[in-house]
Structure formats: C-alpha cells, structure tokens
Write a protein that holds these residues in place. Structure first.
Motif, PDB file in Angstrom:
ATOM      1  N   ALA C 157      -9.429  13.463  30.460  1.00 50.93           N
ATOM      2  CA  ALA C 157     -10.279  12.265  30.505  1.00 50.93           C
ATOM      3  C   ALA C 157     -11.577  12.517  29.756  1.00 50.93           C
ATOM      4  CB  ALA C 157     -10.572  11.884  31.957  1.00 50.93           C
ATOM      5  N   GLN C 158     -12.129  13.705  29.960  1.00 49.50           N
ATOM      6  CA  GLN C 158     -13.383  14.037  29.285  1.00 49.50           C
ATOM      7  C   GLN C 158     -13.199  14.011  27.767  1.00 49.50           C
ATOM      8  OE1 GLN C 158     -14.631  18.203  28.746  1.00 49.50           O
ATOM      9  NE2 GLN C 158     -16.344  17.653  30.043  1.00 49.50           N
ATOM     10  N   ARG C 159     -12.127  14.657  27.322  1.00 50.92           N
ATOM     11  CA  ARG C 159     -11.901  14.739  25.894  1.00 50.92           C
ATOM     12  C   ARG C 159     -11.651  13.348  25.305  1.00 50.92           C
ATOM     13  NH1 ARG C 159      -7.865  19.283  24.293  1.00 50.92           N
ATOM     14  NH2 ARG C 159      -6.525  17.885  25.424  1.00 50.92           N
ATOM     15  N   ALA C 160     -10.890  12.538  26.060  1.00 48.31           N
ATOM     16  CA  ALA C 160     -10.582  11.195  25.571  1.00 48.31           C
ATOM     17  C   ALA C 160     -11.860  10.388  25.421  1.00 48.31           C
ATOM     18  CB  ALA C 160      -9.621  10.506  26.529  1.00 48.31           C
ATOM     19  N   ALA C 161     -12.728  10.442  26.442  1.00 46.97           N
ATOM     20  CA  ALA C 161     -13.953   9.652  26.392  1.00 46.97           C
ATOM     21  C   ALA C 161     -14.878  10.171  25.293  1.00 46.97           C
ATOM     22  CB  ALA C 161     -14.652   9.688  27.747  1.00 46.97           C
ATOM     23  N   GLY C 190      -9.171   2.704  26.062  1.00 49.12           N
ATOM     24  CA  GLY C 190      -9.153   3.560  24.878  1.00 49.12           C
ATOM     25  C   GLY C 190      -8.739   4.982  25.213  1.00 49.12           C
ATOM     26  N   ALA C 191      -9.115   5.419  26.422  1.00 50.33           N
ATOM     27  CA  ALA C 191      -8.837   6.806  26.783  1.00 50.33           C
ATOM     28  C   ALA C 191      -7.449   6.963  27.401  1.00 50.33           C
ATOM     29  CB  ALA C 191      -9.898   7.301  27.766  1.00 50.33           C
ATOM     30  N   LEU C 192      -6.809   5.843  27.689  1.00 49.48           N
ATOM     31  CA  LEU C 192      -5.551   5.870  28.424  1.00 49.48           C
ATOM     32  C   LEU C 192      -4.477   6.788  27.812  1.00 49.48           C
ATOM     33  CD1 LEU C 192      -5.105   4.570  31.053  1.00 49.48           C
ATOM     34  CD2 LEU C 192      -3.873   2.714  29.957  1.00 49.48           C
ATOM     35  N   PRO C 193      -4.255   6.691  26.502  1.00 48.74           N
ATOM     36  CA  PRO C 193      -3.192   7.551  25.950  1.00 48.74           C
ATOM     37  C   PRO C 193      -3.397   9.024  26.279  1.00 48.74           C
ATOM     38  CG  PRO C 193      -3.898   5.962  24.316  1.00 48.74           C
ATOM     39  CD  PRO C 193      -4.825   5.805  25.477  1.00 48.74           C
ATOM     40  N   GLU C 194      -4.618   9.501  26.100  1.00 49.58           N
ATOM     41  CA  GLU C 194      -4.845  10.926  26.352  1.00 49.58           C
ATOM     42  C   GLU C 194      -4.775  11.253  27.831  1.00 49.58           C
ATOM     43  OE1 GLU C 194      -7.382  13.710  24.178  1.00 49.58           O
ATOM     44  OE2 GLU C 194      -8.108  11.933  23.133  1.00 49.58           O
ATOM     45  N   VAL C 195      -5.320  10.353  28.668  1.00 47.27           N
ATOM     46  CA  VAL C 195      -5.263  10.592  30.112  1.00 47.27           C
ATOM     47  C   VAL C 195      -3.799  10.660  30.574  1.00 47.27           C
ATOM     48  CG1 VAL C 195      -5.807   9.637  32.367  1.00 47.27           C
ATOM     49  CG2 VAL C 195      -7.505   9.555  30.555  1.00 47.27           C
ATOM     50  N   PHE C 196      -2.991   9.777  30.013  1.00 48.38           N
ATOM     51  CA  PHE C 196      -1.579   9.791  30.347  1.00 48.38           C
ATOM     52  C   PHE C 196      -0.933  11.128  29.975  1.00 48.38           C
ATOM     53  CE2 PHE C 196      -0.792   5.358  31.447  1.00 48.38           C
ATOM     54  CZ  PHE C 196       0.280   5.521  32.289  1.00 48.38           C
ATOM     55  N   GLY C 197      -1.316  11.636  28.806  1.00 44.87           N
ATOM     56  CA  GLY C 197      -0.805  12.945  28.395  1.00 44.87           C
ATOM     57  C   GLY C 197      -1.133  13.989  29.453  1.00 44.87           C
ATOM     58  N   GLY C 198      -2.363  13.944  29.970  1.00 42.48           N
ATOM     59  CA  GLY C 198      -2.775  14.890  30.998  1.00 42.48           C
ATOM     60  C   GLY C 198      -1.983  14.706  32.278  1.00 42.48           C
ATOM     61  N   ILE C 199      -1.788  13.443  32.664  1.00 40.85           N
ATOM     62  CA  ILE C 199      -1.043  13.157  33.894  1.00 40.85           C
ATOM     63  C   ILE C 199       0.374  13.721  33.789  1.00 40.85           C
ATOM     64  CG2 ILE C 199       0.009  11.289  35.224  1.00 40.85           C
ATOM     65  CD1 ILE C 199      -2.494   9.658  34.728  1.00 40.85           C
ATOM     66  N   ARG C 200       0.949  13.570  32.612  1.00 44.48           N
ATOM     67  CA  ARG C 200       2.310  14.048  32.411  1.00 44.48           C
ATOM     68  C   ARG C 200       2.379  15.565  32.563  1.00 44.48           C
ATOM     69  NH1 ARG C 200       5.894  11.533  27.543  1.00 44.48           N
ATOM     70  NH2 ARG C 200       7.911  12.105  28.426  1.00 44.48           N
ATOM     71  N   ALA C 259       6.417   4.153  31.005  1.00 43.30           N
ATOM     72  CA  ALA C 259       5.235   3.387  31.373  1.00 43.30           C
ATOM     73  C   ALA C 259       4.130   3.597  30.343  1.00 43.30           C
ATOM     74  CB  ALA C 259       4.751   3.803  32.763  1.00 43.30           C
ATOM     75  N   PHE C 260       3.997   4.822  29.914  1.00 40.48           N
ATOM     76  CA  PHE C 260       2.982   5.172  28.921  1.00 40.48           C
ATOM     77  C   PHE C 260       3.216   4.396  27.625  1.00 40.48           C
ATOM     78  CE2 PHE C 260       2.246   7.880  25.191  1.00 40.48           C
ATOM     79  CZ  PHE C 260       0.864   7.908  25.229  1.00 40.48           C
ATOM     80  N   ASP C 261       4.469   4.390  27.165  1.00 42.40           N
ATOM     81  CA  ASP C 261       4.771   3.668  25.925  1.00 42.40           C
ATOM     82  C   ASP C 261       4.490   2.181  26.081  1.00 42.40           C
ATOM     83  OD1 ASP C 261       5.438   5.897  24.601  1.00 42.40           O
ATOM     84  OD2 ASP C 261       7.621   5.677  24.826  1.00 42.40           O
ATOM     85  N   PHE C 262       4.766   1.658  27.281  1.00 44.32           N
ATOM     86  CA  PHE C 262       4.555   0.231  27.473  1.00 44.32           C
ATOM     87  C   PHE C 262       3.064  -0.106  27.518  1.00 44.32           C
ATOM     88  CE2 PHE C 262       3.884  -3.473  30.193  1.00 44.32           C
ATOM     89  CZ  PHE C 262       4.593  -4.418  29.465  1.00 44.32           C
ATOM     90  N   ILE C 263       2.335   0.651  28.329  1.00 42.29           N
ATOM     91  CA  ILE C 263       0.916   0.335  28.494  1.00 42.29           C
ATOM     92  C   ILE C 263       0.148   0.535  27.187  1.00 42.29           C
ATOM     93  CG2 ILE C 263      -1.185   1.007  29.718  1.00 42.29           C
ATOM     94  CD1 ILE C 263       0.569   1.682  32.092  1.00 42.29           C
ATOM     95  N   THR C 264       0.551   1.518  26.422  1.00 44.25           N
ATOM     96  CA  THR C 264      -0.174   1.789  25.174  1.00 44.25           C
ATOM     97  C   THR C 264       0.633   1.302  23.968  1.00 44.25           C
ATOM     98  OG1 THR C 264       0.786   3.965  24.955  1.00 44.25           O
ATOM     99  CG2 THR C 264      -1.258   3.828  26.181  1.00 44.25           C
ATOM    100  N   ARG C 265       1.310   0.147  24.128  1.00 43.71           N
ATOM    101  CA  ARG C 265       2.158  -0.321  23.020  1.00 43.71           C
ATOM    102  C   ARG C 265       1.328  -0.810  21.843  1.00 43.71           C
ATOM    103  NH1 ARG C 265       1.853  -3.475  27.163  1.00 43.71           N
ATOM    104  NH2 ARG C 265       1.498  -5.712  27.017  1.00 43.71           N
ATOM    105  N   TRP C 266      -0.008  -0.891  22.014  1.00 42.86           N
ATOM    106  CA  TRP C 266      -0.886  -1.271  20.903  1.00 42.86           C
ATOM    107  C   TRP C 266      -1.115  -0.120  19.943  1.00 42.86           C
ATOM    108  CZ3 TRP C 266      -4.835   2.152  21.470  1.00 42.86           C
ATOM    109  CH2 TRP C 266      -5.077   2.626  22.760  1.00 42.86           C
ATOM    110  N   ARG C 267      -0.705   1.071  20.353  1.00 39.49           N
ATOM    111  CA  ARG C 267      -0.998   2.214  19.477  1.00 39.49           C
ATOM    112  C   ARG C 267      -0.131   2.214  18.236  1.00 39.49           C
ATOM    113  NH1 ARG C 267      -1.292   8.016  21.334  1.00 39.49           N
ATOM    114  NH2 ARG C 267       0.884   7.634  21.774  1.00 39.49           N
TER     115      ARG C 267
END
Lengths: 260, 290, 272
Positions: C157-161, C190-200, C259-267
C-alpha cells in the motif's frame, strides 16, 4: 562481396481472430554486392518482417533467401543486425559488448579486445570501454551497436530503423559515421527506414514496400557524400516526390501528374 | 548517502525505543508464566539469569560439564550451548538452501530450454506456488524421522519449489531483443544461456533468492519446532512447554539476528552482481516469506 | 523466445498445462507404486481421493480424535475463517498505515523500521509466544497471521501510494474533490492493483502458516487433522487434509485473481 537474393519470399501469421495475415507477399529482390539499399514504406508494410527474414531470426513461410547463392539457415554474424530498440547487453561493459560476437566465434581474448577497441575508437567511444551501458546516452548506445556489428566484419549489414529514436543532430552524425564505416568495409546494406530524407542521403537504391509487396524500386545515382545542395538537385527532388506520394503524402507534392 | 545514514539512525532509534518499551512492559506487567518465570522478563534478567539458564542445553564436553550431569550453570556453558545449537540450525539451513537452489535452478533452466516444456510446467508451477508447504512437515517426519537428512530435505524441498518457479518465470521474461541480438552475432544456445539468459534473469531472480532465504529460515524453524533433538527452534519449543518465556525470547533474538545477517550478506553479494543495472531496478522485493 | 501462439493464449487455460498437471499426478501415482516407498508412506492418488470423499462432510473417524463431527469440511471452515478474518483485519490496518506512511514523513520514519524488520524476519518464530499468551485458542493463530499479513499489505500500500502519479491528485483537486474523495477515488482506486498484488502474496503464504500454527496447538482445523493423523501414521488422511487445503488455497488464489482483473479492468494490460 556478398549478393543477397530473395526469391518469392512470403511470410504469413495468424491473427488472434483466426484470420491469415500476409506480412510479406511474394517478394523477389536481388541486392548486389556492396550495394546500399534502403527499404522504405508506411508502418505495417512488412519491411521489418522482411528484414527479420533476411537476418534468419524467423524462417520464411515461403520462398528462398540466399547469400552468394547459398540458402540461409538461421541467424549468423555474417549478416549483422542493428535493432531499433536498444539491444546492447546492459550487463556487459562496453568493450565486452563490442567483442561479444568475436567471443562467440572463439576468437582469443587479447585479439578480440584489440579488434573491439579499434572499432570503439572508430565510432568515437575510445574512452568509455569500461563503462556500463547505463552510463551512456542513447546516441552512444547506438554507436556501441554499430561498432559491435562491424567488429564481426559482416558481409551483409541489416539495419532496422536504427536511428529512429534519436534526436536530429545525433541522427545526422550517425549517418556520416555509418557512411564512413561502409566506405571502408563495403558490406552489402539493407537499411529499413520510414524517413525519406534518410533514405535519400544514404541509399544507392530505394525499394518501396506496401502491404507486404514491393511497389517501387529505384536507383539513386547522385554522387556520394551527398550534401544539402546535391539533395536539392531536380533529380533528387523528383525521387523524393514519388516516394512521398507512395507514403500517401501527395498533398506535399506540387507535380502530381508524374506516373508513380 | 546522507539519506541512508539518517535512515539507519532512525532505524536504530526505533530499535532502542522498542527495547525500552519491552523494559517498560516488564515493569508494568509483572505477571509470571510459571512461578519464578516472568511473563515479560526485563533486560537485566535476560542477559543474566536467562542467558545462564541456556547452559542447560549444553551436552557437555570441551571441559565444560553439562548441567544434566550435575555441572553448574556457567556463562561458558551457556555460550557453548548457543554456539552448538546455532551451528546445528545453520548446517540444516545451508545444506537445504544450497541443495534447493541448485536443484531448483537446474530444473528451471532445463524446463525453459524448449517453449513446449515451459508451457507444460506453467500451470503446475502456478498451482504449486500456492501449495501450503509448511503443512508437509509431518510427512517429511514420517518419511525420514526427526533426522538431519529429513530437516535438510524439507528446507531443500520448500526452497527448490520457489526457485524452480522463479527461474521458469524469470527466463520467460528475458527480453526477446537481447536473445535475437546474441543470435545475430552467432551465439550458440549454450552461449545464449550463459551470457544472456543468466545475467538478464538475475534481477528478477533476486526476489526469488530473497524469498528462498526467508522460506529456508521458516522451514528450518518449523522443522525444529516439530521434534528435533537440537537446534535453536527446538530450544524455543522446549522452553514453551515449560513456560520459560525468557529463554524463548532470547533464542528468538538470536534467530532474528542470524536471519538479518544472511539478508545483509546477500544484499552485499548481489550488489556486486548487479553493478550494471540502473539503480531503480537494483532494489528487490524481499517480502512474502512466512 | 517466449512467444506462445496467439490462439492458445486466448484460452483461459493452456491445454499443455493440463497435460503437465496430469503428468504430475501420474508421477505421484508412479512413485506410490514403488515398494521401497511403502504404501503407508506415500499413499496413491486414488486412495487419497477416497479418503477425502469419505471424510469430507462428516466423519466419525475424525471425531474419534476430538476433531468434531463436521469431517474435513468442518475443520476446513475453521482454518478458512481464521485466514479470512486475519486478512480482512490486515487489509484495513495495513492499507491505512501504508497510506499514512506514504503521506506523513514522520510516521514513516517510525513505522518503516518496524514493518520492514517484521517483513523480513521469519514470522514463524513468534508462534510459540502467541501460544503462551493466548493459549491454544483461535486468537493465537489469528494474531500470527495478522502479524504476517499486515507487514506485506502495509508495504504494498505504501509503495502504491508513493508511486501514484501526483498529476492524478492534482487533477482531482482542480475538479473539486475534497480530501476524503481524493483518498477514496484517487488513492484507493489508483493503488488497488498493487495492493491486490500484496493481498495475493499474503494469502498464498497464510495457508501454510495457519496450518502450521494449528499443528503447534489449536482446538481444530486442517493443521490439527494433519497433526493427529500423522501421529496415527495414517498418511492417507494426512495427504487428504493437505490436498483439500491446497485446493482451497488455489481456489482462493484464482478467485482473488479474477476479482482483481475485474476491479482493475481499466488497466492497460500487457499482452504476453
């Protein structure tokens, strides 16, 4: 030195939808020894694909490519390639990059360093042989790539829009450097570009491709080491007008009646 | 440079603050886990009485008799106990780590040789990456007993899986242009592996190496928690049975200290191997090892 | 070098990958047939599958070992709930702390050394402490997992922000977004993709950690099943428990990925 012959060369690939795309269609071309040929065309016309075929990086779906009568089989240092993007290995120092091809051929260390050093000096980089590529500018990296191919003493030199990403001045400097090296070593050159002025400056002959086919092939007989003046001669302007019209830029041309 | 010095000073400061907080907690919460054993032993107890009690884990020898044979608890005995158990743990760790890295790397490179084999292993590798490795320890104990071999093999297995998948991934991500460039210069397959694939994949592989280090520590500790005869992990679990929080804490500190040293050594070694890289690429991820 | 043909890449799963998976099972079966590895030590796949189906929803066999009548599913539920609860808590705490540390230099100076140290140490070392402090209860396992998850989520989260292009924040402010909106619409999304990576990553590590901390002492759970069955030398049931847990881990990973692909489908996605 080396004559390159393409006979009925074609290259297909399948698009994600399933449609068959002809990137290169039935191209036949003979490039004579020592000739400097520029291959020009709008983006997506298949010129880079054709170059990759001649390099041997991808086998052609159809037809035959030969150098001095011998069919090519895969890539070889005798057909040196300069890429558009930076291909210089970032994990090797400059000198190790330039001598890499020689090392692959088993040239002994002191010998290959000596050769590499000589070419580095020729491209004006004698003082950075121990530098890492990350410490060099874009133009310097291109000089390293040029030195690397020439160090392999290629019989055929293939260049894929090598100077497209450079700034104006650097690009013009590298043109002169390339011509100097070419005059010294006289490899057969196939130079892909989309820049009409670049082609006019460098080429003995300009081949135009459109939708995978060769649509024009013209000799440029202007005297060598062309200058601003010689490129403004009526002969040069006439060539340029046709080339621009091939690229779909007819509105830049006054005389639109001359046949293509 | 200034920034990193300041950073180091803050880190150090925070460590001191944490140590002080521990001391404060030991004063404010004077509970005992078992009679005579404080739940949160202060530093004055840790470095004297607790450290001395580690002499119990010395098996005897070198002129220092073991406590079990009636010898007194001495600082020499305690130091020897720490040294010998640290040695046992590290030997298991490094044997397993070396074996796992070697097998994982070689297998990963071998699989990457052809694009077909790479596609065949892609899906199994992805699944195995989420496999709960730690749950397999009881099986390793069934197979090998609580032996050195069993523990080292468990470490090797956990590390090998990570390294294998990491290698396959890293090779797949090597930029095509560098491979083509080497090919046009006449490099053979072997030469491409040696001079292009290996150096180009190293930056990405580094996070796998760090993950492997963390995994190796976790695996060796886990293996020692479940029935080893010696080793730092075994001391912790043994002390926990009797509620000796002080011993657990002290030995855990030793473990953390060793783990930190291995990370620092790796950072130093990898900095030399990645001298060529632009700086922003040169700081890898080291997180994710349980 | 790494080009796969495009038509294959469009399928959700590479058929060659399925072949690889089948080969893995075949290898397992082959090894279990050797006599130097006794059948007891490496049970065959079919035996494990049978053990799973017989003991999945209810099992008097497992009930004999004080593991409840709910069978594997009941113990799985305990394990899953611990992992999920710990992850949920860690997401809230980790993202909040991570964002705060990216914005407030002073907070970061204090939090980073703690979090970065906690992120590199083998967290498992702390498990016996939680056993002493909390006893063999759910809290001991959840505490261990939170410690593990928070450090990872915090860092991502820190890195994403910190990496978020400040242009977006500036654009949001010129469009009239207040501080709350900036956090929820710019930072969080904006930080969601990276946070998701961390969650995974956190989730992938959490299953093994949870199972192991159950091995050390817990009222129930898949780890307890593994421990009890290993003590009985019933390797078939040990494998049955491990395999169901692995299946759950993979299912969660796939679900999170989807879920990640769906939520961040704008990427913009790189085509491989």
């Amino acid at each position: 030195m080396a004559e390159v012959e393409l006979r009925n060369v074609g290259q297909f690939f399948r698009r994600s939808g399933g449609a068959l795309v002809e990137a290169v269609a039935d191209v036949s071309l003979v490039i004579r020894s020592h000739e400097f040929v520029c291959l020009i065309g709008p983006s997506g016309c298949g010129k880079t694909t054709l170059l990759q075929l001649v390099a041997g990086l991808t086998p052609a779906s159809q037809g035959q490519i030969s150098v001095d009568g011998a069919a090519i089989a895969g890539p070889s240092p005798e057909r040196g390639l300069v890429f558009q993007r930076d291909s210089v290995f970032p994990w090797m120092r400059t000198i190790d990059n330039v001598s890499y091809g020689l090392k692959c051929r088993g040239v002994e260390k002191t010998k290959r360093i000596e050769i590499a050093r000589q070419y580095l000096r020729q491209v004006g980089l004698g003082d950075v042989e121990r530098s890492w590529p990350r410490e060099l500018s874009g133009g310097m990296l291109k000089r390293v790539a040029v030195a690397t191919v020439f160090a392999n003493s290629p019989r055929v030199l293939l260049m894929d829009e090598p100077f497209a990403a450079l700034d104006y001045v650097t690009k013009l400097q590298l043109h002169q450097l390339l011509l100097t090296l070419w005059e010294q070593h006289r490899p057969t050159v196939l130079f892909v570009t989309h820049d009409v002025d670049e082609a006019m400056l460098l080429a003995d002959r300009i081949v135009v491709m459109k939708e995978g086919r060769v649509v024009d092939d013209r000799k440029i007989t202007l005297a060598r080491r062309r200058t601003v003046e010689s490129l403004a001669l009526p002969e040069a302007v006439a060539h340029k007008e046709v080339l621009l019209r091939h690229l779909g830029l007819g509105e830049l041309v006054q005389d639109r009646t001359a046949p293509l | 440079m200034k920034r990193t010095t300041a950073h180091r000073l803050t880190s150090f400061g925070v460590l001191v603050v944490l140590a002080a907080l521990w001391q404060l907690a030991s004063i404010l919460m004077p509970y005992e886990s078992v009679p005579g054993e404080p739940m949160i032993p202060g530093w004055q107890i840790l470095v004297t009485r607790t450290f001395l009690s580690l002499a119990d884990y010395w098996q005897g020898g070198l002129g220092v008799p073991s406590v079990a044979q009636g010898g007194p608890r001495t600082y020499a005995g305690a130091a020897l106990a720490v040294l010998s158990n640290s040695w046992d743990t590290s030997l298991r760790l490094f044997t397993g780590l070396t074996l796992g890295v070697a097998v994982g790397l070689v297998a990963g490179l071998a699989v990457s040789w052809s694009k077909w084999s790479r596609r065949i292993v892609a899906l199994p590798a992805q699944i195995i990456r989420t496999f709960p490795m730690l749950a397999l320890i009881p099986m390793f104990q069934l197979w090998f007993g609580a032996t050195f071999l069993g523990m080292a093999l468990f470490v090797a297995f956990a590390v090998g899986v990570i390294f294998f998948t990491g290698t396959v991934n890293a090779v797949g991500n090597v930029s095509d242009i560098h491979v083509d460039y080497a090919r046009t210069q006449g490099a053979s397959r072997i030469q491409i592996y040696r001079s292009v694939i290996l150096p180009a994949m190293f930056p990405e592989l580094r996070s796998s190496i760090l993950l492997s280090l963390g995994t190796a520590w976790t695996a060796v500790i886990a293996a020692e928690f479940l029935g080893a005869q010696t080793g730092l992990g075994q001391i912790i679990v043994f002390a926990q049975y009797f509620g000796y929080v002080g011993r657990m804490f002290l030995v855990a500190l030793f473990l953390l200290f060793y783990a930190a040293i291995t990370y620092a050594l790796f950072e130093r070694a990898s900095r030399r191997l990645t001298e060529w890289m632009p700086r922003e690429l040169a700081t890898p991820d080291r997180y994710g090892a349980p | 070098m790494a080009r796969t043909s495009l038509s294959v890449a469009r399928l959700p799963v590479d058929p060659l990958g399925i072949i690889g998976l089948l080969a893995l099972v075949a290898l397992w079966w082959g090894l279990s047939q050797f006599h130097f590895l006794s059948r007891l030590a490496l049970p065959p796949p079919a035996g494990v599958a049978a053990a799973i189906t017989q003991n999945f929803f209810s099992s008097s066999y497992l009930a004999n070992y004080h593991l409840g009548y709910g069978g594997l599913a009941g113990n799985l539920a305990y394990t899953i709930s611990n992992v999920v609860v710990a992850l949920a808590v860690s997401c809230v705490v980790g993202v909040a702390l991570g964002f705060a540390s990216a914005r407030v230099e002073l907070f970061r100076a204090f939090a980073d050394p703690i979090m970065l140290t906690a992120g590199t140490i083998p967290i498992l070392v702390t498990a016996p402490f939680f056993l002493i402090w909390f006893g063999t209860s759910r809290s001991a396992q959840i505490a261990l997992l939170i410690l593990f998850d928070v450090t990872i989520v915090y860092l991502f989260a820190q890195r994403a922000a910190a990496n978020l292009d400040p242009t977006y924040v500036a654009a949001g402010r010129t469009l009239g977004a207040g501080p709350m909106r900036i956090v929820s619409d710019v930072y969080l999304k904006g930080a969601l993709p990276e946070v998701f990576g961390g969650i995974r990553i956190a989730l992938a590590g959490a299953w093994g950690l949870e199972a192991f901390s159950e091995l050390l002492g817990a009222p129930k759970g898949v780890g307890r099943v593994i421990q009890a069955m290993a003590a009985e030398m019933d390797s078939q049931m040990v494998f049955a428990a491990i395999m169901t847990l692995a299946a759950v881990a993979v299912a969660f990973d796939v679900a999170i990925g989807g879920a990640f692909d769906f939520i961040t489908r704008w990427r913009r996605r790189a085509r491989l």
